[in-house]
Design a protein around this motif. Structure first.
Motif, PDB file in Angstrom:
ATOM      1  N   ALA A 170     114.024  35.587  -2.374  1.00  0.00           N
ATOM      2  CA  ALA A 170     113.549  34.681  -1.319  1.00  0.00           C
ATOM      3  C   ALA A 170     114.666  34.440  -0.302  1.00  0.00           C
ATOM      4  CB  ALA A 170     113.094  33.366  -1.932  1.00  0.00           C
ATOM      5  N   THR A 228     104.370  35.923  -1.400  1.00  0.00           N
ATOM      6  CA  THR A 228     104.847  34.761  -2.144  1.00  0.00           C
ATOM      7  C   THR A 228     105.425  35.307  -3.447  1.00  0.00           C
ATOM      8  OG1 THR A 228     102.889  34.372  -3.523  1.00  0.00           O
ATOM      9  CG2 THR A 228     102.836  33.453  -1.287  1.00  0.00           C
ATOM     10  N   VAL A 268     110.808  38.062   0.227  1.00  0.00           N
ATOM     11  CA  VAL A 268     109.533  37.338   0.110  1.00  0.00           C
ATOM     12  C   VAL A 268     109.609  36.130   1.039  1.00  0.00           C
ATOM     13  CG1 VAL A 268     109.054  38.081  -2.248  1.00  0.00           C
ATOM     14  CG2 VAL A 268     110.415  36.020  -1.856  1.00  0.00           C
ATOM     15  N   ASP A 269     108.423  35.618   1.417  1.00  0.00           N
ATOM     16  CA  ASP A 269     108.414  34.531   2.394  1.00  0.00           C
ATOM     17  C   ASP A 269     108.568  33.167   1.754  1.00  0.00           C
ATOM     18  OD1 ASP A 269     107.921  36.303   4.592  1.00  0.00           O
ATOM     19  OD2 ASP A 269     105.894  36.556   3.788  1.00  0.00           O
ATOM     20  N   VAL A 270     108.079  33.021   0.520  1.00  0.00           N
ATOM     21  CA  VAL A 270     108.145  31.695  -0.088  1.00  0.00           C
ATOM     22  C   VAL A 270     108.203  31.819  -1.608  1.00  0.00           C
ATOM     23  CG1 VAL A 270     105.608  31.414  -0.073  1.00  0.00           C
ATOM     24  CG2 VAL A 270     107.050  29.391  -0.110  1.00  0.00           C
ATOM     25  N   LEU A 271     109.000  30.946  -2.211  1.00  0.00           N
ATOM     26  CA  LEU A 271     109.140  30.892  -3.670  1.00  0.00           C
ATOM     27  C   LEU A 271     108.286  29.724  -4.153  1.00  0.00           C
ATOM     28  CD1 LEU A 271     111.115  31.811  -6.131  1.00  0.00           C
ATOM     29  CD2 LEU A 271     112.447  29.823  -5.506  1.00  0.00           C
TER      30      LEU A 271
END
Ligand code: NAD
Length: 710
Positions: free
Chosen positions: A210, A153, A215-218
């Motif tokens: 993102a 994240t 990365v998977d999530v902001l």
């Protein structure tokens, strides 16, 4: 590959502690916590070097061991998941580069490479999900730590994300070359680890990271940790599944490797081994076999860390990170006066860029003047248009754009400068004109107002000589393009006082430029060195060496452009003008080429032209007007002459006290001419190539400062 592992096992952490005694250790602390909705415990590891954000956490040997131990604690708790996060504003800024510069053997370098892999691998191979909570800047090895976690994240205010290693002459060697392309695809990986890094070290914002899938999530920054824990819990419970892109391991991979190779060759000309390893390791990553990939990374990293180029790169890094913060010879900061309004004389190429920089950084009123209203309007129009571009890119808000535009005005009457604290001139390069302008300005401004000049080559002392207050005149030499090149040569004239100089340094710092104090000597530092070295290349052509041979001669150094392309960028007229100024001062070392004068008289902007396919050839009219002799040199001869000239001129400049130390010459070449980190500016290269001693019978730097083999 096998060798790497055997060697690392022979050293202990005590050996590494002895090699890097000054490591600022980043400690890893494990907290076992309960997260709502998860049955088992959650292991949260925080890495923190105990300093505030101005000293980001880095990873040296003891830091890696601390992380290893924190992972022992985490796994011992039999957690449902493990997460790694950083101290406020910083996730981790990468390997401890100042320590790496002190390694004395390949075994130690091997230990660093292999231990990073071993510890990070525990997160990759973990049987329970692992998460990076990227709360702040994640650079180099810091980002590789995050990439080693199974999920990531990022906080919306996390600062910068990048793999800057190739910029330093290294490559992302703690898994970066293997993990990133297999996560986001090879082409996007080339953008991050090669293209961005080799282009002035561009970095990503959280939203961009993102978007690329790094990365998977902001997540919102206000309650980032809570949100990250909730998100992680949902992943563990299987309520969130993270989609990863399908990776094209065929033609798409081929194309990415080819693009990486073209970028690396274009930027380094094979002069830096690190970036080339990035390309080769990207090719290897296609197999997605971490045993093989990591072993190859370890091997290559151990080689590269001990190379001359990397040592020079680390020396450069230290100069631009540390030396610029405490410029040699700058007076006491406390003497600096406040700058509440700025005047800019001239509204041409440089002046309009300066007006933009001053208003953007200082956010004070800026008044421009020129010889007629149309030129003033053009200059003000340029600033407004650039502000609109920043607005269009979302870099500033509509309110700020309006405010900046209102702050920039133009006036034909110099009375508009009466309340300015700092006036800079950027009119034509003529001493008498500049003297006249300063005299006129004195009629309007207060006796304390600073009068600065952007002259590239003229004497500050002479410019100030006839003024009532010569002590307020300083040289403020920016480089074109102003927004790109960070250097500001601040020139002290014979009568410049400490208060004026302190104000100049404070203003330069507020403009976010890197300031170097320079004595009032013809053409200061960058232009003098570039002109000396260009002069040798042009002399070789004049004597009879083919254009392409002479222009290729410096390619093995990996300079940002060839000498004749540099002439084109600067403009033949300006280049010749600076050569004339230097010839006047030092006729025995600086010549002025008659052929260059012919080129200028014919109005030719360049020697080379390019056809539609991008093939380079000599402009036929230039070939016609250029008169060559019959002495043909080889590339090597030209290179030797040009480098010897640089060594001679650098030594003379140090003897004359143009700058305090050789380090400042290097800083100037890196920041003002874009010379690569892996040359260390220039003096480490001249030292290790033996040219300093041949020409000057002495080295520029003490052995060991920028080279392991010295
Ligand atoms: P330019 O020709 O683009 O601009 C000069 C401006 O000065 C013109 O608009 C001209 O009308 C104006 N001017 C002339 N006389 C004037 C007067 N009496 N009052 C007000 N304005 C007057 O030139 P430039 O490239 O911007 O260079 C300006 C200065 O900056 C020079 O000293 C140059 O050596 C220095 N400099 C240039 C570069 C570069 O790459 N071009 C880089 C660093 C420093």
């Amino acid at each position: 590959m096998e060798r790497g592992r055997q060697v690392s096992s022979t050293l202990s952490i005590e050996d590494l502690k002895a090699a890097m005694p000054d490591e600022v250790v980043t400690h890893a602390f494990t907290r076992i916590i309960r997260v709502p909705g998860l049955d088992g415990p959650f292991a949260l590891i925080t890495i923190d070097n105990g300093h505030d954000h101005t000293r980001p956490s880095t990873l040296g040997p003891q830091s890696l061991i601390s992380l290893d131990e924190a992972l022992d604690t985490a796994f011992a708790a039999e957690p449902a998941a493990i997460a790694v996060t950083g101290k406020p504003f910083v996730f981790a800024a990468g390997a401890d580069l100042s320590g790496i510069g002190k390694l004395t053997s390949r075994d130690q370098a091997d230990w660093i490479a292999a231990t990073g892999h071993r510890v990070f691998r525990r997160l990759i191979d973990s049987p329970v999900p692992t998460f990076a909570f990227v709360n702040g800047a994640a650079l180099g090895g810091g980002l590789e730590l995050a990439l080693s976690c199974q999920y990531r994240t990022i906080a919306s205010n996390a600062g910068v994300i990048a793999l800057p290693e190739t910029f330093l002459g290294l490559f992302p060697g703690w898994g970066g070359t293997q993990l990133l392309p297999n996560l986001i695809g090879p082409d996007a990986a080339v953008t991050v680890m090669v293209e961005n890094s080799l282009n002035q070290n561009r970095m990503l914002k959280p939203a961009q990271a993102a978007k690329l899938g790094i990365v998977d999530v902001l997540l919102e920054s206000a309650d980032y940790l809570e949100r990250s824990l909730d998100w992680a819990a949902a992943v563990v419970r299987g309520e969130i599944t993270v989609e990863r892109p399908e990776i094209d391991r065929g033609a798409g991979w081929d194309a990415a490797v080819a693009r990486a190779q073209a970028l690396v060759t274009g930027k380094t000309q094979g002069a830096a081994p690190g970036p080339q390893h990035a390309v080769d390791l990207l090719e290897l990553a296609r197999e997605n076999n971490l045993d093989v990939g990591f072993a190859a990374e370890t091997e290559a990293l151990a080689d590269v860390l001990m190379s001359d180029e990397t040592r020079a790169g680390l020396y450069s890094f230290d100069l631009v990170q540390r030396r610029v913060k405490r410029p040699a010879g700058a007076p006491d900061k406390g003497l600096a006066r406040t700058v509440g309004k700025v005047g800019v004389v001239g509204a041409g190429l440089m002046a309009s860029q300066l007006a933009l920089l001053f208003v953007r950084r200082l956010k004070v009123p800026v008044v421009l003047t020129d010889i007629d209203q149309a030129r003033i309007d053009k200059g003000v129009g340029y600033v407004h248009a650039e502000v609109d571009k920043l607005l269009g890119k979302g870099r500033i808000s509509p309110d700020e754009a309006n405010r900046l535009k209102e702050l920039v005005t133009g006036s034909l009457d110099k009375a508009a400068f009466s309340d300015a604290d700092f006036v800079i001139e950027a009119v034509f390069e003529e001493l008498s004109l500049k003297q006249q302008i300063f005299a006129e300005l004195e009629e309007h401004v207060s006796p304390e107002a600073i009068l600065a000049t952007n002259t590239s080559s003229l004497s500050i002392t002479e410019m100030a000589a006839k003024l009532q207050h010569p002590e307020r005149v300083v040289g403020f030499h920016f480089f074109n393009p102003v927004a790109v090149l960070p250097l500001l040569e601040i020139v002290r004239g014979e009568r410049t006082d400490d208060a004026a100089l302190a104000t100049a340094f404070a203003t330069g710092k507020n403009l976010k430029k890197s300031c170097v104090l320079v004595k009032d000597a013809p053409a200061f530092v960058v232009n003098r060195l570039l002109t000396r070295f260009l002069g040798e290349v042009i002399r070789a052509i004049d004597e009879g060496t083919p254009f392409d041979v002479a222009d290729r001669a410096l390619a093995p150094l990996g300079l940002p452009m060839s000498p004749l392309v540099l002439v084109q960028l600067v403009g033949p007229a300006v280049a010749t003008h600076v050569a004339e100024t230097l010839h006047e001062a030092f006729p025995e070392r600086f010549g002025v080429s008659e052929n260059m004068r012919r080129l200028v008289a014919a109005g030719k902007p360049a020697v080379w032209t390019w056809d539609e396919q991008g093939n380079q050839r000599i402009d036929p009219e230039v070939a016609e007007l250029w008169q060559q002799g019959s002495t043909v040199l080889t590339e090597e001869d030209v290179r030797r002459r040009a480098l010897s000239a640089l060594a001679e001129e650098s030594a003379i400049m140090l003897d004359e006290g143009v700058v305090a130390e050789a380090q400042d010459l290097d800083l100037c070449m890196i920041l003002g001419a874009g010379w690569p980190f892996w040359l260390g500016g220039i003096t480490p290269y001249l030292d290790r190539a033996g040219i300093s001693e041949q020409v000057n019978e002495r080295r520029f730097l003490a052995p060991g400062v920028a080279s392991p083999s010295s």
